[in-house]
Scaffold this motif. Structure first.
Motif, short mmCIF file in Angstrom:
data_model
loop_
_atom_site.label_atom_id
_atom_site.label_comp_id
_atom_site.label_asym_id
_atom_site.label_seq_id
_atom_site.Cartn_x
_atom_site.Cartn_y
_atom_site.Cartn_z
N PRO A 208 1.00 -1.32 -0.02
CA PRO A 208 -0.01 0.03 0.02
C PRO A 208 0.73 1.20 0.04
CG PRO A 208 -0.78 -1.56 1.59
CD PRO A 208 0.57 -2.37 1.01
N LEU B 87 1.15 2.76 -3.47
CA LEU B 87 -0.43 2.95 -4.17
C LEU B 87 -0.39 4.32 -4.82
CD1 LEU B 87 -3.20 1.80 -4.53
CD2 LEU B 87 -3.95 3.39 -2.50
N ASP C 235 -2.13 6.87 -7.51
CA ASP C 235 -3.49 7.33 -7.61
C ASP C 235 -4.02 7.59 -8.88
OD1 ASP C 235 -4.50 7.08 -5.02
OD2 ASP C 235 -4.23 9.31 -4.55
N HIS D 131 -7.80 3.90 -10.20
CA HIS D 131 -7.70 3.64 -8.80
C HIS D 131 -8.15 4.44 -7.70
CE1 HIS D 131 -4.76 1.03 -10.88
NE2 HIS D 131 -4.36 0.35 -9.96
N LYS D 132 -8.13 5.77 -8.06
CA LYS D 132 -8.79 6.61 -7.25
C LYS D 132 -10.32 6.46 -7.32
CE LYS D 132 -7.04 10.74 -7.42
NZ LYS D 132 -6.56 12.01 -7.74
N LEU E 160 -11.08 3.13 -5.13
CA LEU E 160 -10.91 3.61 -3.65
C LEU E 160 -11.96 4.41 -3.07
CD1 LEU E 160 -7.37 4.40 -3.26
CD2 LEU E 160 -8.33 2.60 -1.86
N LYS F 202 -5.54 -4.76 -7.75
CA LYS F 202 -6.61 -5.19 -6.85
C LYS F 202 -6.29 -5.55 -5.38
CE LYS F 202 -8.11 -8.57 -9.13
NZ LYS F 202 -7.15 -8.42 -10.25
N ILE G 9 -5.20 -2.13 -3.49
CA ILE G 9 -6.07 -1.47 -3.15
C ILE G 9 -6.90 -2.08 -1.93
CG2 ILE G 9 -8.46 -0.77 -3.70
CD1 ILE G 9 -7.58 0.21 -6.24
N ASN H 59 -4.75 -1.52 1.12
CA ASN H 59 -5.05 0.02 1.68
C ASN H 59 -6.18 0.23 2.30
OD1 ASN H 59 -6.00 3.08 0.75
ND2 ASN H 59 -3.76 2.72 0.97
N LEU I 298 -11.18 -1.83 -12.16
CA LEU I 298 -9.68 -1.07 -12.41
C LEU I 298 -9.37 -1.35 -13.82
CD1 LEU I 298 -7.67 -2.15 -9.31
CD2 LEU I 298 -8.72 -0.08 -9.69
#
Length: 341
Positions: free
Chosen positions: A19, A22, A24, A28-29, A32, A56, A59, A62, A188
């Motif tokens: 994480p 990670l 963004d 992905h953002k 999330l 995946k 995320i 995270n 994603l």
């Protein structure tokens, strides 16, 4: 191995989901935000899908790190199991005794446990990774868990994480009830060309040195072309690029060097671009017949290149074996000399 040479504090392109790295991207953002919304609003089912290596698991990790204290988590990764085995694994993750329990007892124990959590003002979350491997029968049993509820709220939330095949399974007619209960669905997508470049610099900066490599003109185009914007493939190609640059004692990543890396990892290149070579980075307009002739020539050149690399690899392997044998002989002689003295 190469961290000190490039001024890095860690390996920036390890394949282990972390994480800390990670990135963004737009996709992905969005994923999330959807996941956070679904968990906050108590959605019964949440679906996260994406290609292999799209990020995946990163995320999900995270999200797990950000879970509130009132959330109790059960994470499952072994999805090649029967319905009873899945239920037993869920109970075991929650710390319940599963020895000798049949399906009825397992469900009763789970329901009692979830009611206890609810009375304590706590919530239960089940995350099932690799969910594309679940059979329709097992998915239907999991759907029935969403029937466990108190007067006004669901007693458990379930996050299904899987490859795009999972969507195909869920669209089957017998799973329409499950499909209708998915409150949040996020997918994603691969990184764009611009995001691929930003992703690489982000990971290098996170590892301590954004400018560890000087990426020559066209290298990011080639990296994006062969990786398809899939983070795991980007990591793989970049890690080997750093290794090759270190071996050559250079900080310049040229097109030939990157092409060499991609050739060495040709089994990872997407099938639809396996016949392409570096010249395809430059877009050239030409008649169809001329384009076809050039592509055929490039394919032949690529085949010859791969053959030479394989021959070099075999020669290197044989040389290393000879060196290894000599080292063993020297070690044995040294042992005898020490013993005699």
């Amino acid at each position: 191995m190469y961290e000190a040479y490039f001024g890095l504090t860690a390996k920036p392109f390890e394949l282990v989901p972390n994480p800390r790295y990670l990135f963004d991207s737009r996709s992905h953002k969005k994923a999330l935000n959807y996941l956070r919304y679904g968990l906050r609003e108590g959605a019964g089912f949440i679906l996260l899908s994406g290609e292999v290596g799209s990020g995946k698991t990163t995320i999900i990790r995270n999200i797990v790190r950000q879970l509130s204290d009132d959330m109790v988590l059960a994470s499952l990764f072994n999805t090649r199991a029967s319905a009873v085995e899945m239920l037993a694994m869920i109970n075991e993750e929650f710390g319940l005794d599963v020895a000798g329990r049949d399906k009825v007892a397992l469900l009763r124990d789970l329901n009692d446990y979830l009611l206890t959590l609810h009375a304590q003002g706590r919530r239960a979350l089940i995350i099932i990774d690799e969910a594309q491997n679940l059979s329709p029968e097992v998915l239907e049993e999991i759907r029935l868990l969403s029937n466990l509820e108190a007067e006004t709220v669901k007693l458990v939330q379930i996050v299904l994480v899987g490859q795009p095949e999972l969507q195909a399974v869920i669209t089957r007619p017998e799973l329409r009830q499950l499909r209708q209960r998915i409150g949040v669905h996020c997918q994603l997508d691969p990184l764009s060309r611009e995001e691929t470049e930003a992703y690489v610099y982000h990971r290098l900066a996170t590892a301590g040195n954004r400018d560890a490599l000087n990426w020559q003109a066209g290298t990011f185009d080639m990296l994006f072309h062969y990786s398809g914007g899939i983070p795991r493939l980007i990591n793989l190609f970049c890690d080997f690029s750093l290794l090759c640059a270190y071996a050559d004692q250079t900080r310049e990543l040229s097109l030939p060097l990157l092409q060499e890396v991609i050739g060495d990892l040709s089994w990872e290149v997407r099938p639809e671009v396996a016949a392409a070579v570096a010249e395809q980075v430059v877009a050239v307009r030409m008649p169809d017949s001329a384009l076809l002739a050039q592509l055929q020539q490039q394919e032949q050149l690529l085949g010859q290149l791969l053959e030479r690399q394989q021959e070099q690899g075999r020669a290197l392997h044989e040389a290393l074996e000879r060196i290894d044998r000599r080292v063993k002989v020297l070690c044995a002689l040294n042992g005898r000399i020490n013993h005699d003295f």
